[in-house]
Design a protein around this motif. Structure first.
Motif, PDB file in Angstrom:
ATOM      1  N   MET A  36      65.812  -9.809  43.852  1.00 31.19           N
ATOM      2  CA  MET A  36      65.521  -9.182  42.567  1.00 31.19           C
ATOM      3  C   MET A  36      66.509  -8.054  42.271  1.00 31.19           C
ATOM      4  N   PRO A  66      64.292 -12.425  36.774  1.00 30.80           N
ATOM      5  CA  PRO A  66      63.848 -11.808  38.037  1.00 30.80           C
ATOM      6  C   PRO A  66      62.362 -11.982  38.291  1.00 30.80           C
ATOM      7  N   ILE A  75      60.356 -13.828  41.325  1.00 32.10           N
ATOM      8  CA  ILE A  75      59.432 -13.037  42.137  1.00 32.10           C
ATOM      9  C   ILE A  75      58.051 -13.685  42.164  1.00 32.10           C
TER      10      ILE A  75
END
Length: 468
Positions: free
Chosen positions: A65, A288, A292
């Motif tokens: 990330m 991102p 995640i």
């Protein structure tokens, strides 16, 4: 031409050390090292709740990330090469005055920035774990391998978003096609193989079972993505000249409930016309967080059914708070100095723009809650996300004013930010796992958020604004 790279490295050091002192900037990686060193002693306790393999997944996801968050060079290429860093004139602008190809200069700029992030973030954490390993009974080969795979995770995230943002700057339909193909591959693997595509991430596979083939594959993907991204780079926006209609008056009218409607409207129009709203949302927020989510979903067996959604809401809130950086990155107070506008007034306009942008995480969390079958927890998830976002914003305003992307490398600022945010995140995580609807109490964070913001108004009104 190695001299250009060395000159850029020195320039980066001088810019930051001039802003808040050489010692303070040099202590930043020391702070990250110390956090990693002390945090390593918590690993035996954390292993009681999560196996070592799942902990490594979380760590690799964090560095992936980080790479995603800093890798959108394709969006910033025009800014870098066209001298739009406020009042700073950087070496990257030398393509305008020296017989050097713009693509070559930009490649040096990207490599320099990547090196800085590795030195400031990746290596200090790895060194802290390595030095702590003898005290916690971990063989030194494990932190050495982790250093390698975390570096590869960071570079993979950085080069992936660099590639996607470069494609975006060239052709939005091409980017859409690439994202559809990637989503199809991930969805197909999940449906046909019944596995989570996050486990196919090369650095994770390399950490689980080291092999030269996996190492070569990880490095090859990074090199190919980087080279293609540099080849796609263009300092000038492609396509014909754009003609846009007047938007300030109608938008300011719609934002009339804010203290400074014209300034807030100006920020949103700037982002819209430069492609920042779509580009930043896609590369600094959506991509991102989607990745995640895949990594966090691997913890379903260790968390309550609602745990992944609420934990994801906390992460989304922290990332959503960085939208304040979007509206301040290339806008210094110097341009407003001749107007009857105070620093606090300008900050309030940025907060107004930030508040409008919070529609993005609100819609995103709503979709995640519905698609994951956890719609019953939608309201607690939204309250958690937005409360954390505005709380982080208040602290950011107090600590950094109009320069969040610069002052983050001040050790005192970063340490204060991490402590104030970290304490709240730990408390909220503990409470919501025990009782999910207790997340509604997170709305109380708006009180300290407003308090920190008022402290920031007074603090930055009393200070002379820097020229960077």
């Amino acid at each position: 031409m190695f001299d250009l790279f060395i000159a850029m490295v020195k320039e980066e050091w001088r810019v930051h050390s001039t802003m808040f002192g050489s010692i303070s900037f040099a202590l930043f990686p020391v702070m990250i090292f110390w956090i990693a060193f002390m945090g390593s002693f918590l690993l035996p306790l954390m292993r009681q709740a999560l196996p070592a393999g799942e902990l490594s997944l979380i760590l690799h996801a964090n560095y992936l990330m980080l790479g995603f968050m800093v890798g959108a060079f394709g969006l910033l290429g025009g800014e870098v090469m066209n001298r739009r860093f406020g009042q700073a004139s950087l070496l990257a602008y030398s393509a305008r005055s020296l017989p050097l190809p713009e693509r070559f200069i930009f490649a040096n700029f990207v490599v320099k920035d990547t090196l800085y992030y590795i030195v400031l973030w990746v290596l200090p954490l790895a060194l802290g774990f390595i030095l702590a390993s003898p005290f916690i009974g971990v063989p030194v080969t494990l932190p050495l391998l982790l250093t390698l795979t975390l570096t590869l995770s960071f570079l993979s995230g950085l080069c992936t978003v660099f590639f996607l943002s470069s494609v975006y700057s060239r052709s939005k339909p091409a980017l859409a096609a690439i994202l559809v193909v990637l989503a199809g591959i991930a969805g197909g693997y999940a449906l046909l193989a019944g596995g989570n595509p996050a486990r196919l991430f090369p650095p994770v596979r390399l950490f689980a079972a080291f092999s030269w083939l996996n190492l070569a594959l990880s490095c090859a993907v990074i090199v190919v993505l980087f080279c293609v991204s540099i080849a796609l780079f263009t300092p000038e926006p492609p396509g014909p000249t754009k003609h846009v209609r007047e938007m300030l008056t109608p938008l300011a009218r719609r934002l009339s409930f804010f203290p400074t409607p014209p300034l807030a409207a100006k920020d949103l129009i700037d982002m819209y016309r430069s492609g920042g709203v779509v580009g930043q949302t896609l590369f600094s927020f959506l991509i991102p967080l989607v990745v995640i989510w895949f990594f966090l979903s691997l913890l379903n067996g260790y968390l309550p059914s609602y745990g992944v959604l609420l934990e994801f809401s906390l992460v989304t809130g922290v990332i959503a708070s960085t939208m304040y950086t979007w509206v301040t990155m290339f806008d210094t107070f110097g341009a407003y100095a001749c107007l009857p506008v105070s620093v606090s007034t300008l900050i309030k306009s940025k907060i107004a723009s930030f508040s409008v942008l919070q529609l993005i995480p609100a819609v995103f969390i709503s979709l995640v809650a519905v698609l994951s079958g956890q719609a019953i927890y939608l309201v607690p998830a939204l309250v958690l996300c937005l409360s954390v976002s505005f709380y982080s914003l208040g602290i950011t305003v107090w600590l950094t004013g109009l320069s969040p992307s610069v002052l983050v490398y001040n050790v005192k600022v970063m340490a204060t930010y991490l402590i104030l945010i970290g304490i709240v995140l730990v408390i909220l995580s503990s409470i919501v796992f025990a009782a999910p609807f207790s997340a509604l109490a997170a709305v109380l964070l708006f009180v300290p958020a407003a308090w920190f913001a008022r402290l920031g108004f007074a603090k930055w009104d009393a200070r002379e604004q820097p020229g960077f």
